[in-house]
Motif scaffolding. Structure first.
Motif, mmCIF file in Angstrom:
data_model
loop_
_atom_site.group_PDB
_atom_site.id
_atom_site.type_symbol
_atom_site.label_atom_id
_atom_site.label_comp_id
_atom_site.label_asym_id
_atom_site.label_seq_id
_atom_site.Cartn_x
_atom_site.Cartn_y
_atom_site.Cartn_z
ATOM 1 N N MET A 1 -1.072 -0.553 3.299
ATOM 2 C CA MET A 1 -1.660 1.045 3.141
ATOM 3 C C MET A 1 -1.906 1.260 1.702
ATOM 4 O O MET A 1 -0.928 1.186 0.810
ATOM 5 C CB MET A 1 -0.666 1.692 3.772
ATOM 6 C CG MET A 1 -1.440 3.355 4.203
ATOM 7 S SD MET A 1 -0.334 4.393 4.838
ATOM 8 C CE MET A 1 0.261 3.626 6.235
ATOM 9 N N ALA A 2 -3.156 1.494 1.334
ATOM 10 C CA ALA A 2 -3.351 1.722 -0.025
ATOM 11 C C ALA A 2 -3.165 2.995 -0.304
ATOM 12 O O ALA A 2 -3.422 4.008 0.281
ATOM 13 C CB ALA A 2 -4.895 1.334 -0.281
ATOM 14 N N ALA A 3 -2.838 3.422 -1.646
ATOM 15 C CA ALA A 3 -2.761 4.827 -2.160
ATOM 16 C C ALA A 3 -4.068 5.479 -2.378
ATOM 17 O O ALA A 3 -5.030 4.537 -2.597
ATOM 18 C CB ALA A 3 -2.101 4.812 -3.629
ATOM 19 N N THR A 4 -4.195 6.693 -2.098
ATOM 20 C CA THR A 4 -5.552 7.392 -2.230
ATOM 21 C C THR A 4 -5.434 8.697 -2.538
ATOM 22 O O THR A 4 -4.549 9.383 -2.285
ATOM 23 C CB THR A 4 -6.170 7.162 -0.498
ATOM 24 O OG1 THR A 4 -7.094 7.967 -0.697
ATOM 25 C CG2 THR A 4 -5.075 7.798 0.506
ATOM 26 N N ALA B 1 5.515 11.100 -0.520
ATOM 27 C CA ALA B 1 4.206 10.425 -0.282
ATOM 28 C C ALA B 1 4.492 9.124 0.582
ATOM 29 O O ALA B 1 3.558 8.940 0.949
ATOM 30 C CB ALA B 1 3.977 9.816 -1.736
ATOM 31 N N ALA B 2 5.593 8.707 0.835
ATOM 32 C CA ALA B 2 5.869 7.525 1.818
ATOM 33 C C ALA B 2 5.748 7.983 3.029
ATOM 34 O O ALA B 2 6.657 7.950 3.973
ATOM 35 C CB ALA B 2 7.179 7.117 1.220
ATOM 36 N N CYS B 3 4.657 8.236 3.580
ATOM 37 C CA CYS B 3 4.132 8.692 4.918
ATOM 38 C C CYS B 3 2.875 8.149 5.183
ATOM 39 O O CYS B 3 1.881 8.190 4.381
ATOM 40 C CB CYS B 3 4.492 10.291 5.119
ATOM 41 S SG CYS B 3 3.032 11.054 3.900
ATOM 42 N N ASP C 1 3.711 -0.708 2.509
ATOM 43 C CA ASP C 1 3.288 -1.167 3.779
ATOM 44 C C ASP C 1 4.358 -0.957 5.000
ATOM 45 O O ASP C 1 4.043 -1.216 6.071
ATOM 46 C CB ASP C 1 3.346 -2.686 3.967
ATOM 47 C CG ASP C 1 2.035 -3.025 3.040
ATOM 48 O OD1 ASP C 1 1.095 -2.751 2.946
ATOM 49 O OD2 ASP C 1 2.311 -4.094 2.415
ATOM 50 N N ARG C 2 5.152 -0.024 4.790
ATOM 51 C CA ARG C 2 6.411 0.374 5.671
ATOM 52 C C ARG C 2 6.785 1.840 5.216
ATOM 53 O O ARG C 2 7.938 2.062 4.488
ATOM 54 C CB ARG C 2 7.762 -0.662 5.560
ATOM 55 C CG ARG C 2 8.398 -0.358 6.984
ATOM 56 C CD ARG C 2 9.415 -1.657 6.906
ATOM 57 N NE ARG C 2 10.506 -1.613 5.986
ATOM 58 C CZ ARG C 2 11.756 -0.679 6.177
ATOM 59 N NH1 ARG C 2 11.900 -0.192 7.471
ATOM 60 N NH2 ARG C 2 12.522 -0.701 5.119
ATOM 61 N N PRO C 3 5.992 2.843 5.356
ATOM 62 C CA PRO C 3 6.238 4.060 5.035
ATOM 63 C C PRO C 3 7.600 4.875 5.883
ATOM 64 O O PRO C 3 7.837 4.356 6.768
ATOM 65 C CB PRO C 3 4.856 4.752 5.753
ATOM 66 C CG PRO C 3 3.875 4.111 5.857
ATOM 67 C CD PRO C 3 4.615 2.833 6.166
ATOM 68 N N LEU C 4 8.233 5.417 4.793
ATOM 69 C CA LEU C 4 9.437 6.079 5.281
ATOM 70 C C LEU C 4 9.453 7.150 6.422
ATOM 71 O O LEU C 4 10.136 7.150 7.577
ATOM 72 C CB LEU C 4 9.959 6.862 4.095
ATOM 73 C CG LEU C 4 11.285 7.598 4.154
ATOM 74 C CD1 LEU C 4 12.404 6.801 4.636
ATOM 75 C CD2 LEU C 4 11.437 8.382 2.754
ATOM 76 N N PHE C 5 8.362 7.912 6.380
ATOM 77 C CA PHE C 5 8.152 8.707 7.534
ATOM 78 C C PHE C 5 6.865 8.746 8.231
ATOM 79 O O PHE C 5 5.701 8.210 7.614
ATOM 80 C CB PHE C 5 7.813 10.117 6.947
ATOM 81 C CG PHE C 5 9.033 10.880 6.164
ATOM 82 C CD1 PHE C 5 10.244 10.966 6.675
ATOM 83 C CD2 PHE C 5 9.106 10.829 4.669
ATOM 84 C CE1 PHE C 5 11.562 11.480 6.177
ATOM 85 C CE2 PHE C 5 10.340 11.321 4.069
ATOM 86 C CZ PHE C 5 11.507 11.459 4.708
#
Ligand code: 6PG
Length: 250
Positions: free
Chosen positions: A1-4, A197-199, A140-144
């Motif tokens: 997943m790319a930052a946006t 942000a990790a979602c 690639d493995r978001p926390l939430f």
């Protein structure tokens, strides 16, 4: 997943329509994940209608409660039973009647020194890292799966206040905030921008005419915490008509 930097604004007629739209988004994120799901809740008054909807059918029966884990993005550093406690509010409205106790993850506030929110922050960071099974955040493995957010009159979000050092934290996942900048003036514990942000999705709920002034500043791009809070996935703002700045109407 790319930052946006992408932010999507969805306009709703009123707080009831907004809560319904928020519930649909929560259910959609839950439906996307067939494994263990993590949702980070928020405090304040904005999410209350959403929480009521989640506790009521048709939403309630669409949630696989045994697979969903509930966290909180920030906490007022007061005992769990205090009416100001954010997780206490969520528990009272929906979690205690719907979710298994082991799936509710409050920020600990009953630490040895009640004036030291940093201790609560360290404990919660440890909880989050154990749950995640890692102490590094991998895009690639978001926390939430979903992080809910609100915005305060000064542009704060979670307990990240303008010009507060917590805003600049880039390593820690959770920090103590000794002094709140707005009511209630109690110490806070907050997830950092990095952890929030990790979602897969960050979902803001903003309603009411009293939010229009701050929303005008946020949407104008001012450097405010609510503007700096972005998901590595999707960032969505649900805004009702009364809160919508003039230049976003029509
Ligand atoms: C808190 C919060 C805070 C809140 C905003 C909006 O502990 O107060 O989590 O960030 O979301 O201040 O609050 P309202 O929804 O009450 O306007």
């Amino acid at each position: 997943m790319a930052a946006t930097d992408h932010r999507k604004i969805i306009r709703l007629a009123d707080p009831a329509a907004l809560a319904k739209a928020a519930a649909e988004r929560v259910l959609a994120r839950i439906a996307e994940n067939s494994g263990r799901i993590a949702i980070c809740l928020t405090g304040g008054s904005s999410p209350k209608q959403l929480y009521q909807l989640l506790a009521t059918d048709p939403c309630r029966s669409r949630i696989p409660w045994d697979r969903v884990h509930w966290f909180i993005g920030d906490e007022r550093f007061v005992p769990a039973g205090d009416p100001l406690n954010n997780m206490g509010m969520a528990r009272a409205i929906f979690l205690d009647q719907c979710a298994p106790a082991a799936n509710i993850h409050p920020i600990p506030t009953a630490t040895a020194d009640p004036t030291d929110p940093d201790r609560g922050a360290a404990l919660y960071e440890h909880d989050l890292q154990s749950f995640h099974g890692a102490d590094v955040l991998d895009p690639d493995r978001p926390l939430f799966d979903l992080v809910l957010m609100g915005v305060g009159p000064d542009g704060h979000t979670a307990s990240l206040f303008p010009d507060d050092p917590a805003l600049e934290e880039t390593e820690r996942w959770v920090v103590g905030v000794p002094k709140a900048h707005v009511e209630p003036f109690v110490p806070r514990v907050t997830l950092t921008l990095r952890a929030l942000a990790a979602c897969r999705e960050m979902l803001f709920e903003v309603a009411g005419a009293e939010k229009r002034a701050i929303l005008t500043r946020v949407f104008a791009g001012e450097d405010l915490p609510a503007n700096r809070a972005r998901s590595i996935g999707e960032t969505i703002w649900l805004v009702d008509h009364a809160a919508l700045p003039e230049n976003f109407r029509g």
